[in-house]
Design an enzyme around this catalytic site. Structure first.
Site, PDB file in Angstrom:
ATOM      1  N   HIS A 119     -15.556  -0.484   2.294  1.00  0.00           N
ATOM      2  CA  HIS A 119     -15.386   0.834   2.921  1.00  0.00           C
ATOM      3  C   HIS A 119     -16.529   1.770   2.602  1.00  0.00           C
ATOM      4  CE1 HIS A 119     -11.056  -0.443   2.979  1.00  0.00           C
ATOM      5  NE2 HIS A 119     -11.171   0.105   4.188  1.00  0.00           N
ATOM      6  N   CYS A 121      -7.831   1.821   1.161  1.00  0.00           N
ATOM      7  CA  CYS A 121      -8.847   1.031   0.455  1.00  0.00           C
ATOM      8  C   CYS A 121      -8.273   0.503  -0.855  1.00  0.00           C
ATOM      9  CB  CYS A 121     -10.069   1.893   0.174  1.00  0.00           C
ATOM     10  SG  CYS A 121     -11.278   1.023  -0.849  1.00  0.00           S
ATOM     11  N   SER A 174       0.798  -1.224   0.000  1.00  0.00           N
ATOM     12  CA  SER A 174       0.000   0.000   0.000  1.00  0.00           C
ATOM     13  C   SER A 174       0.828   1.270   0.000  1.00  0.00           C
ATOM     14  CB  SER A 174      -0.920   0.000   1.219  1.00  0.00           C
ATOM     15  OG  SER A 174      -1.744  -1.134   1.177  1.00  0.00           O
TER      16      SER A 174
END
Lengths: 630, 361
Positions: free
Chosen positions: A361, A374, A318
């Site tokens: 989410h 996300c 991420s």
């Protein structure tokens, strides 16, 4: 009866007398042969064994941290050696020597043989770094083995042991191939840096060896000195490292494998660079020992010799989303307000791509998508771009190149592109759109070095400055012991659009405030003291069927935890990247390491500095055991 | 006292004093900066005692001395047997008695006593011919102590008895064919010795003689260093106390076996000529004494003495130059050592006595 009247006795005595004079003449001829005819030959032999040219090794420069703490010191060491021309040949002599030294005779024989074959210029070292008992033993057995001698040589001491093993590296004797390739630069038996900064900074650290012509007696003891060229000591220098910061990194990593990099945003200086597991360079000064082999070389699982910050290639997970977001903003396919709905997973090209949060989410804008990390949001951004768009952005900000740090053998960060795939996979050169989706969350073919990752976050912190990470801070002035700071390497300015930057900056701040990292109470606590920004990452090492299965997996198949960012949030001073291998989530394993670094730099360092003003030589670490006496 | 000094033969005395001077300088230089720094003083003391003994013997009628030759010989045999039992072992060999802290090597003196007794026996019979019984008797008298000495073991010393065996029968008129036969015997004996008698270290020495440079760190090392010392001395030498081989200890056992190398290194070929010239004059004068002797026994003793001195000269000076095997035979006046020094001077004293009697009668 008077014998004087006897002709036979007189005759024979006369013959005997003639024989004695011929005997004298015979001896005179032998000596004339040796002393007149072969004079030059024997004169040369006498000179050769009595007059020796011995090198005087130049001490290398010391290495200090940015505050003047010694990282590398020189000590005086005594070695028990045999000069090359004095190597014993007879097996019984070798056996007796082995008995006297209390070593295995076969091992000693092998040692002598391999030394003879290797053709090294330095003498054969039998025992290194003699202590008091060793010196006593050496003196005792030298009477029986006159070819032994005790050599005094400067020895490197790495004061922090494993503290900065990979950064500092170690020294050794120049390799034969290198010496033959560059005979002008290196001479036989010269000590050069083998790894780390000792290698890359070798020209800065090394002095000029001297030599002396000496008269030696049969025991090899110096009797007279016919003159010498003194050695010129190498210059001492400062590294950008902060020993305290480095210690925090070492302690925070503990037994975990991984990497820590901290960069100074002012000039790109490396404040900390720790590769875990580290190694102790002191052990590499001696010839290969079994202890060393067991601890480092035979240890395939953790590969301690790899300098992970610059040689470890990790999927960024991420932490890569910031580059994807930046590419999307610059390409104009998304704005900070672009909202995307996350239902926990999304289907692209007939395959389900799952989000980290199975329940989804909901609808998110970019800042929250970064804060909550996300996956679906960034799948979507990636699906609207081509992989070459992401590559172009990475290239624009210099991320596809090596950082250029002054350490040897840095690896290049790998950002995939269509051209790359053609080269990397000639059997399957086509780029599939599905692969771009994985790149969107820093998986797939993406691989970054921790240093490259830290540099990217330094670029974000500085709104577009591409720094050149470096370790060389400056030389020490030999008179005043003051630092003479070297000009830092140039940086490239590629300003980010302020609006884009504000979005990313806010996203990173939210990660720590309320997002993935903020979920960790320890992070929240430190963020309260020093607000900082960063991004968690959890890079998959293997794909798992379900969570129960995941828990059962061997440790080495667990995800790598990452955290990259900068601190403090306002007017940042440092950028960092932390990788903890096989530790699970970035927020629980990697972010706390980063938080400790931030706390040290922004708070503890200022209130409680290490007791050493710049230039004064105080060892911050426990000194080594007493060195060999005079 | 003046009478006694007058008894000394001046030509022989000057040669001896000159050789003593050369030897003392050599030992001073060889001992410098070693634990043996005072060895030249010690050797000077032995020389002084030796000179005094020589002075005493010179005025004694040699015939009186020969009268004691048989008891001396027996005593010598007893001493040789005793040293094998109660002697001190140094470096694998039992050659020495220890008396009041001094080592004494009986075989050194026994060499001269044997010469004395054999000269006496053969000299008291008719001249110019030698009977078989006489000859074998003489051979037995010489070979028996040789065997005892070889038991120690000390091959060099045993071999130094050989001139007695060869020279005295020759002087007495041994026919040439006998000499040929003897040489054949020695040749065969040598072969037998190699096969049976010689110890491994002795064989080693002979082998090293054949190729001294084969093993620099081993036994050949000593001779090699000695050759370097001699050769590097050149024509005029490196100067007193300036020989690198000597002063830096490359030269082994430099106060005894290799003392002559010290002289050769520091005084060069010129010094070697001087020393060897003096030795030539010494031998020459001893043979003069043999010619002038009043009795056959005296003549034989002098001839045998010249033979023993020649052998020491040949073996030591040749050995240190690498031209002969490393036999460990001392060089008179150069090598330090009490027993050998006193023995040499006792022999010289008797020779002085022979010369004195030849002069006065």
């Amino acid at each position: 009866m008077d014998p004087r009247q006897r002709p036979l006795l007189r005759r024979r005595l006369g013959a005997f007398k003639a024989m004695t004079w011929s005997l004298v003449a015979f001896l005179v001829l032998i000596y004339a042969w040796l002393q007149l005819v072969r004079y030059w030959e024997f004169k040369q032999l006498a000179l050769q064994q009595a007059v020796k040219i011995r090198p005087i090794p130049a001490p290398r420069g010391l290495v200090l941290d940015r505050n003047g703490h010694r990282l590398v010191d020189n000590r005086r060491a005594l070695h028990l050696v045999i000069q090359r021309e004095d190597l014993p040949t007879r097996p019984e002599v070798v056996a007796a020597l082995a008995a006297a030294l209390q070593v295995d005779p076969q091992a000693l024989t092998r040692k002598i043989q391999s030394y003879r074959l290797a053709g090294k210029g330095r003498p054969l070292v039998l025992k290194e770094n003699l202590d008091e008992a060793g010196i006593a033993l050496a003196e005792r057995i030298r009477a029986r083995f006159p070819f032994l001698s005790v050599e005094v040589a400067p020895r490197r001491v790495y004061l922090g042991d494993e503290l900065a093993g990979h950064v500092l590296g170690y020294v050794g004797e120049v390799d034969e191939p290198l010496m033959k390739a560059k005979p002008d630069l290196y001479h036989l038996g010269e000590t050069i840096g083998k790894e780390g900064f000792e290698a890359s900074g070798n020209d800065k650290l090394k002095g000029v060896d001297g030599q002396k012509r000496i008269l030696v007696d049969q025991l090899g003891t110096e009797v007279a000195n016919f003159g010498q060229e003194d050695a010129t000591a190498g210059r001492s220098l400062y590294l950008t490292l902060d020993a305290g910061m480095q210690k925090i990194a070492q302690d925070a990593m503990g037994e975990e494998a991984g990497a820590v990099v901290v960069l100074d945003l002012r000039d790109g200086g490396v404040l900390a660079m720790y590769s875990s597991p580290s190694y102790d360079p002191n052990l590499f000064l001696n010839r290969l020992s079994q202890d060393m082999v067991d601890r480092y070389l035979a240890n395939n699982l953790t590969r301690p010799m790899v300098n992970r910050p610059i040689q470890g290639i990790y999927a960024p997970g991420s932490t890569f989303k910031l580059l994807v977001a930046l590419a999307a903003l610059e390409k104009g396919i998304a704005t900070p307000q672009t909202a995307i709905y996350c239902a926990g997973k999304k289907n692209y090209y007939g395959r389900d791509f799952r989000c980290d949060k199975p329940t989804g989410h909901g609808s998110l804008a970019m800042v929250q998508a970064i804060a909550q990390s996300c996956d679906v949001y960034f799948y979507e951004l990636a699906s609207r771009m081509d992989v070459d768009d992401i590559y172009a952005t990475a290239e624009k900000y210099g991320l596809t190149e090596r950082t250029g740090i002054d350490l040897p053998q840095e690896k290049r960060t790998r950002i995939p592109s269509r051209a790359w795939k053609k080269k990397a996979a000639p059997k399957d050169p086509k780029w599939y759109a599905g692969e771009t989706i994985s790149v969107g969350i820093g998986q797939g073919a993406v691989g970054v070095t921790p240093l490259g990752l830290a540099r990217f976050y330094a670029l974000l912190a500085t709104k577009g400055k591409l720094l050149t990470p470096h370790l060389f801070y400056g030389f020490r002035d030999d008179q005043s012991n003051e630092l003479q700071m070297a000009p830092p390497p140039a940086f490239k300015d590629t300003p980010l659009d302020p609006k884009h930057w504000a979005t990313l900056d806010e996203g990173l701040a939210e990660v720590v405030q309320s997002g993935t990292a903020g979920a960790n109470p320890f992070i929240r606590e430190i963020a309260k003291l020093v607000p900082f920004s960063g991004k968690t990452g959890t890079a998959q090492v293997a794909t798992f069927v379900d969570k129960a299965h995941y828990a059962r997996q061997a440790k080495k198949l667990k995800d790598h935890a990452l955290f990259a960012g900068y601190a403090p949030r306002e007017n940042p001073q440092i950028a960092f990247a932390v990788v903890v291998e096989n530790a699970g989530f970035g927020s629980t394993a990697a972010a706390p390491v980063a938080a400790k670094l931030v706390k040290y730099w922004c708070l503890d360092r200022l209130s409680n500095p290490l007791p050493a003003p710049r230039g004064k030589m105080v060892d911050p670490f426990t000194p080594q055991p007493a060195e060999a006496p005079e | 006292m003046r009478e006694r000094f007058r008894a000394l033969d001046s030509r022989l005395l000057w040669v001896i004093l000159a050789l003593i001077a050369l030897g003392t300088l050599t030992l001073y230089s060889a001992g410098r900066n070693t634990p043996q720094a005072s060895i030249w003083l010690k050797q000077s003391l032995w020389n002084l005692i030796g000179l005094s003994l020589m002075l005493l013997l010179a005025t004694v009628d040699p015939r009186r001395i020969f009268r004691y030759s048989f008891p001396s010989y027996l005593l010598g045999l007893v001493a040789l047997a005793a040293v094998l039992v109660i002697g001190k072992k140094i470096g694998g060999a039992t050659r020495w008695f220890v008396i009041a802290g001094q080592t004494f090597q009986p075989s050194e003196l026994m060499k001269w006593v044997t010469l004395l007794y054999v000269s006496h026996r053969l000299g008291s019979k008719g001249a110019d011919s030698i009977g078989r019984l006489e000859l074998f008797g003489a051979v037995g008298l010489v070979v028996f102590p040789m065997l005892l000495i070889q038991r120690q073991p000390d091959l060099g010393m045993a071999l130094s008895f050989l001139p007695i065996l060869l020279l005295i029968p020759l002087m007495k008129g041994l026919r040439a064919r006998w000499v040929v036969a003897l040489l054949l015997l020695v040749g065969l004996g040598g072969f037998g010795a190699w096969k049976v008698v010689l110890k491994p270290y002795q064989k080693q020495r002979v082998l090293i003689f054949l190729d001294p440079s084969a093993d620099l760190q081993g036994k050949g090392y000593q001779v090699n260093q000695s050759r370097i010392a001699i050769g590097s001395g050149g024509l005029i030498g490196k100067g007193f106390t300036s020989g690198s081989q000597t002063q830096l200890n490359f030269l082994p056992v430099k106060t005894t076996d290799f003392a002559f190398s010290v002289w050769a290194e520091e005084r060069g070929f010129v010094g070697v000529l001087l020393a060897l010239g003096l030795f030539g004059l010494l031998l020459s004068r001893i043979l003069d004494a043999a010619r002038e002797a009043h009795t056959y026994a005296e003549a034989y003793f002098c001839a045998g003495a010249a033979g023993i001195f020649s052998l020491h000269l040949l073996v030591n000076v040749g050995m240190v130059a690498g031209a002969l095997p490393n036999k460990g035979m001392v060089l008179p006046f150069f090598s330090a050592g009490g027993s050998s020094t006193l023995s040499f001077f006792l022999a010289l004293g008797l020779i002085m006595g022979v010369l004195h009697r030849a002069r006065v009668k």
